[in-house]
Design an enzyme around this catalytic site. Sequence first.
Site, PDB file in Angstrom:
ATOM      1  N   GLU A 219       0.835  -1.202   0.000  1.00  0.00           N
ATOM      2  CA  GLU A 219       0.000   0.000   0.000  1.00  0.00           C
ATOM      3  C   GLU A 219       0.872   1.255   0.000  1.00  0.00           C
ATOM      4  O   GLU A 219       0.663   2.194  -0.769  1.00  0.00           O
ATOM      5  CB  GLU A 219      -0.894   0.031   1.258  1.00  0.00           C
ATOM      6  CG  GLU A 219      -2.014  -0.984   1.266  1.00  0.00           C
ATOM      7  CD  GLU A 219      -1.596  -2.333   1.836  1.00  0.00           C
ATOM      8  OE1 GLU A 219      -0.377  -2.637   1.881  1.00  0.00           O
ATOM      9  OE2 GLU A 219      -2.493  -3.106   2.220  1.00  0.00           O
ATOM     10  N   GLU A 368      -3.738  -6.249  17.173  1.00  0.00           N
ATOM     11  CA  GLU A 368      -2.627  -6.857  16.440  1.00  0.00           C
ATOM     12  C   GLU A 368      -1.654  -7.486  17.443  1.00  0.00           C
ATOM     13  O   GLU A 368      -0.949  -8.445  17.137  1.00  0.00           O
ATOM     14  CB  GLU A 368      -1.910  -5.813  15.563  1.00  0.00           C
ATOM     15  CG  GLU A 368      -1.175  -6.436  14.384  1.00  0.00           C
ATOM     16  CD  GLU A 368      -0.600  -5.410  13.414  1.00  0.00           C
ATOM     17  OE1 GLU A 368       0.348  -4.696  13.796  1.00  0.00           O
ATOM     18  OE2 GLU A 368      -1.060  -5.336  12.267  1.00  0.00           O
TER      19      GLU A 368
END
Length: 560
Positions: A219, A368
């Site tokens: 990205e 995460e």
Amino acid sequence: MTAAPVDPTSTTAWARLTALAEGFAPDLRGWFEQDPGRVERWTHTAGDLLVDLSKSLADDDVLAALLDLAEEVGLAARREAMFRGERINVSEDRAVLHTALRLPRDAPPEQRPNVDGHDVLPDVHEVLDRVYAFAERVRSGSWTGVTGERVRTVVNIGIGGSDLGPVMAYEALAAYRQEGLECRFLSNIDPTDAATTLAGLDPATTLFIVSSKTFGTLETLTNARLCRQWLLDGLRERVDGDLDERAAVAQHFVAVSTALDKVADFGIDPENAFGFWDWVGGRYSLDSAIGTSLAIAIGPERFAEMLAGFHAMDEHFRTAEPAGNVPVLMGLLNVWYGDLLGAQTHAVLPYSQLLHRFPAYLQQLTMESNGKSVRWDGTPVTTETGEVFWGEPGTNGQHAFYQLIHQGTRLVPADFIAFANPAYPLADGEDDVHELFLANFLAQTRALAFGKTAEEVRAEGTEESVVPARVFPGNRPTASIMAPDLTPAVLGQLVALYEHITFVQGVVWGIDSFDQWGVELGKQLAQQVGPAIAGDADALAGQDPSTRALIAYYREHRRR
Ligand code: F6P
């Protein structure tokens, strides 16, 4: 050598907690009535934060058992191992030293970690000094673009930890930004993100910071290439085609990464790159050079105040006795809620509009880190792990999802965060508005804790048929975190508080809170699906039927 994790369910404390949970009859009303000392005993300070845990859904027996659990799983030893620089991130064989990023230059020996015999503190301050010097040049206008104009907009290109921390802090510290210098944040590979982020910008006054720990994230590199093209096209128009592209990229692109060789490959001058180290996890990197956009926005002095705030919370976590150690207590209470009382989510509700990105930031930090099913020795976990963190600023949330927290069937522990003073000076007559805002914070935590009984509802003259709908059961746990102001130092303390809460939970569960292998499979599959979307028959044949059908839908409906 990392010690094997202790199975929390094998401890005597867990057996006590299980028994306490089985017979648990929470009664916050009764506990408050019968125990005038509860608020004082359950309220603690950490740095500038006042943390009132008295509305927790726990009594002294539960708390004592939780503190014993921390001891039995070896929390203190693991905490020390982290601060010392041991390689506690075993699956990546790395030290975990975000706490070193905020150590003062002259930190005493007992606070200085080392990695393989190397004192990392001089390295940390060497990079910080370079970031600060660069930030000053941009702020003062002495760093110019290729046409000689000063920078008006800084665009941080990054994703995950290379985006969420900087954008959250930029928003939170809006009151400290330099006027005439805006930061924007580009993260999503959806091309509309680049289009909207770049809309209205003048390439001649725009500086890009490509922020990527690995400098390999699809990205970020895709967006960086789009921005480079946009820059060169725009500048070419400004200088009638006579553009030195190398000079343009050198003046308009800087990078933050641990992979400085890849930075050079991209065409960014390594002179204009700021490094960090593999012992800083992406989601723990706001206080590294990843915060360069923030340092430009608020200035080195304020950035240093934020680091000092982080450090104050680190020292609290490292040295305070467990019974008064806020990250320890909040982490243990989260274990109680999630593992023993069955809560699956945890709300974070800032009563500060400026913290509107804080829940999103915490989602990466907590989920995460602790969304894992195996322990650090590779064996399966023995408990539930990693609750879902979510939230929105109050009072907006009150008119959206608080209904479920008040009267729903699920237990949703919630952290409320509020400040005595607003971030911006109020106009005449607006004092009342801030007090009204705070009144909402106080009212909500009170309603959640103590509810409203059927008798109280009837006493208001309510018709009997709607009494049940208007009863509030109460006993909904909250933590109230207050500080005088949302300063850079307080923001640092808040972020470090949640970093350490996350660590405490991870230690209890025996998991490595610092790797993130769960994001890899999707990345790999995207590489395979890409050619299939583009029409490669073999790649398409390799997809499952659902994916093939979705690709067919896309190809039928696309307009090109
Ligand atoms: O894919 C997840 C992740 O690795 C995060 O942990 C990280 O913050 C993000 O991607 C961005 O990574 P990088 O900074 O290396 O571009």
